[in-house]
Design a protein around this motif. Structure first.
Motif, PDB file in Angstrom:
ATOM      1  N   UNK A  15      -4.943   8.553 -23.816  1.00  0.00           N
ATOM      2  CA  UNK A  15      -6.219   8.788 -24.485  1.00  0.00           C
ATOM      3  C   UNK A  15      -7.227   7.700 -24.160  1.00  0.00           C
ATOM      4  N   UNK A  16      -6.751   6.459 -24.143  1.00  0.00           N
ATOM      5  CA  UNK A  16      -7.643   5.342 -23.832  1.00  0.00           C
ATOM      6  C   UNK A  16      -8.147   5.435 -22.396  1.00  0.00           C
ATOM      7  N   UNK A  17      -7.243   5.770 -21.488  1.00  0.00           N
ATOM      8  CA  UNK A  17      -7.616   5.901 -20.077  1.00  0.00           C
ATOM      9  C   UNK A  17      -8.622   7.039 -19.882  1.00  0.00           C
ATOM     10  N   UNK A  18      -8.376   8.189 -20.503  1.00  0.00           N
ATOM     11  CA  UNK A  18      -9.296   9.326 -20.378  1.00  0.00           C
ATOM     12  C   UNK A  18     -10.668   8.971 -20.947  1.00  0.00           C
ATOM     13  N   UNK A  19     -10.676   8.226 -22.053  1.00  0.00           N
ATOM     14  CA  UNK A  19     -11.932   7.802 -22.658  1.00  0.00           C
ATOM     15  C   UNK A  19     -12.712   6.900 -21.715  1.00  0.00           C
ATOM     16  N   UNK A  20     -12.008   5.949 -21.080  1.00  0.00           N
ATOM     17  CA  UNK A  20     -12.665   5.025 -20.159  1.00  0.00           C
ATOM     18  C   UNK A  20     -13.251   5.759 -18.959  1.00  0.00           C
ATOM     19  N   UNK A  68     -16.456  12.931 -26.991  1.00  0.00           N
ATOM     20  CA  UNK A  68     -15.001  12.823 -26.854  1.00  0.00           C
ATOM     21  C   UNK A  68     -14.583  11.399 -26.508  1.00  0.00           C
ATOM     22  N   UNK A  69     -15.446  10.681 -25.787  1.00  0.00           N
ATOM     23  CA  UNK A  69     -15.141   9.295 -25.429  1.00  0.00           C
ATOM     24  C   UNK A  69     -14.853   8.474 -26.679  1.00  0.00           C
ATOM     25  N   UNK A  70     -15.683   8.637 -27.701  1.00  0.00           N
ATOM     26  CA  UNK A  70     -15.494   7.895 -28.946  1.00  0.00           C
ATOM     27  C   UNK A  70     -14.210   8.306 -29.656  1.00  0.00           C
ATOM     28  N   UNK A  71     -13.942   9.615 -29.719  1.00  0.00           N
ATOM     29  CA  UNK A  71     -12.747  10.097 -30.421  1.00  0.00           C
ATOM     30  C   UNK A  71     -11.478   9.653 -29.698  1.00  0.00           C
TER      31      UNK A  71
END
Length: 463
Positions: free
Chosen positions: A84-89, A349-352
């Motif tokens: 999730x963190x990687x996808x957000x970045x 979505x980045x924030x979530x």
């Protein structure tokens, strides 16, 4: 410690700070701004303390949000946090390139709003240039990030100083209240999402903890970076109220920081802020690329993602993870050519996606203090740490819920398919994929992903 602090500053000081004056003025006045920063700053400060607590109590854990989730709640939730963190970045990095090219589009019309073929070509060139830079060495890239973080912060500090030289107490008093008829709490609540977005990156030092000379520097760097950024962000919004009436600030075109500065020193002010904005965004992109690769690297080293992601070169650069991150950003840049509302949804979505690792990290700090692990029988720090961890957990959980159920479901639609990589790594290691409890977590996640598909099909959620 200075270099680790610049990872916090570099990841937090991006495009958002340049839009703060208009973003706040459109919703509230001085009173609401002070309350909003007090709530957001206090809540995120407890999260900064939680990261410091974990860095000091568990110095053996690298890559921050991934390692904390894994140590506290098992391998699968560790993967959940890492992916999730990687996808957000990666989603955030696409935004940075589009933001840069759309800003340049005012001078070069062929770049349009960042969604033209010329814009994507320029973004792609920059993307692979950064790949080459980082591939030459993480420490060299970190040194560049240190210089860039200082360079992009100085103009913002200069902005605050210049605003103070023309600060008009009468204008400031007139701006004390927000829009007529709007309850104060509604004004504060409307600005909370703005404050949450600009604080993403507080985990920068812990994610890069494996490079630290001393693990205590990780916690210190987190607090130093956070407090520095909080002081700058709050100052930018508050001093603007002493320069122009609230309605004029709210009507300024973005970046509104440039509009305020232009009223003080003329057109050169807008140019200074425009250049600073591009430097800030490029610096934030560099920081987030490093952090995304670090999280994948540690997850692969721990056996929760395929081994090719654990490959490093002679310069200690995670080349496998860096390549995958760069390729995903490249694919998303091409998607931008055909997207309409999908890109704006990706920003939310980045924030979530990043809030999920925040919740799991804070919850692990709460678990650590509640069980007394790493504490002596009568350690006086335990009660204090327990309170901090409890507040951090409650605050981050509240933010996740407040972000909206549909965004949480969409985030599961991204994370659940990635479970195939996790399952592949576990099978390759000849170990079971899920424990009984993790089967339950997986079932709930799949149900959420299916619900997202149904809601998309029926039009309840639109992209």
């Amino acid at each position: 410690m200075l270099t680790l602090s610049t990872f916090v500053v570099g990841s937090m000081v991006g495009a958002g700070v340049f839009s703060l004056p208009a973003g706040f003025a459109a919703e509230t006045g001085v009173a609401g701004t002070l309350i909003a920063w007090a709530i957001a700053g206090g809540g995120m400060l407890t999260l900064a303390f939680a990261f410091q607590l974990l860095a000091n109590r568990r110095p053996d854990l690298d890559a921050g949000v991934y390692s904390y989730a894994r140590a506290g709640f098992g391998r699968y939730l560790g993967y959940f946090s890492a992916f999730g963190y990687w996808a957000s970045a990666c989603a955030g990095n696409v935004f940075y390139w589009v933001f840069i090219t759309s800003t340049l589009g005012a001078v070069f019309p062929a770049l349009g709003a960042g969604d033209t073929i010329a814009a994507v070509a320029l973004s792609s060139a920059g993307l692979w240039l950064f790949f080459i830079l980082i591939r030459r060495g993480v420490r060299a890239a970190a040194a560049v990030n240190r210089v860039v973080s200082i360079a992009k912060t100085l103009p913002i500090v200069l902005f605050v100083v210049l605003c103070l030289t023309v600060f008009d107490p009468a204008v400031f008093v007139e701006n004390w209240t927000g829009p007529a008829g709007a309850p104060l709490w509604d004004q504060v609540r409307a600005t909370m999402l703005v404050t949450v977005f600009v604080f993403i990156g507080i985990e920068g030092a812990s994610v890069n903890s494996r490079h630290a000379r001393s693990r205590r520097d990780v916690g210190r760097a987190t607090l130093l970076g956070f407090l520095s950024v909080l002081a700058v962000f709050a100052s930018v919004t508050i001093v603007s109220y002493g320069v122009l009436p609230r309605e004029q600030i709210a009507a300024l075109p973005e970046p509104s920081l440039g509009g305020v500065l232009e009223t003080i020193i003329g057109p050169v002010g807008a140019v200074v802020i425009g250049v600073s904005l591009i430097v800030a965004v490029l610096g934030a992109y560099l920081t987030w690329t490093l952090m995304a690769a670090e999280v994948l690297l540690e997850a692969a080293r721990s056996g929760d993602l395929p081994r090719f992601l654990a490959r490093t070169n002679d310069e200690d650069t995670p080349v496998g993870a860096l390549m995958l991150s760069t390729v995903l950003v490249q694919v998303l840049l091409v998607v931008v050519l055909f997207a309409e509302n999908a890109f704006s949804v990706a920003l939310d979505l980045t924030s979530v996606l990043v809030l999920i690792p925040f919740v799991l990290s804070a919850a692990y700090a709460l678990k650590l203090t509640a069980t007394g692990e790493t504490y002596g029988r009568r350690d006086p720090a335990r009660i204090r740490d327990l309170i901090v961890a409890a507040v951090a957990t409650a605050y981050t959980a509240f933010l996740l819920v407040a972000a909206g159920t549909h965004y949480l479901l969409l985030s599961l639609l991204i994370i659940v398919p990635g479970t195939a990589l996790y399952a592949f790594a576990r099978r390759r290691a000849r170990e079971r994929v899920f424990t009984p409890v993790e089967w339950g977590v997986f079932a709930v996640a799949v149900a959420g992903a299916v619900a997202a598909i149904v809601l998309l099909a029926t039009g309840e959620i639109t992209l």
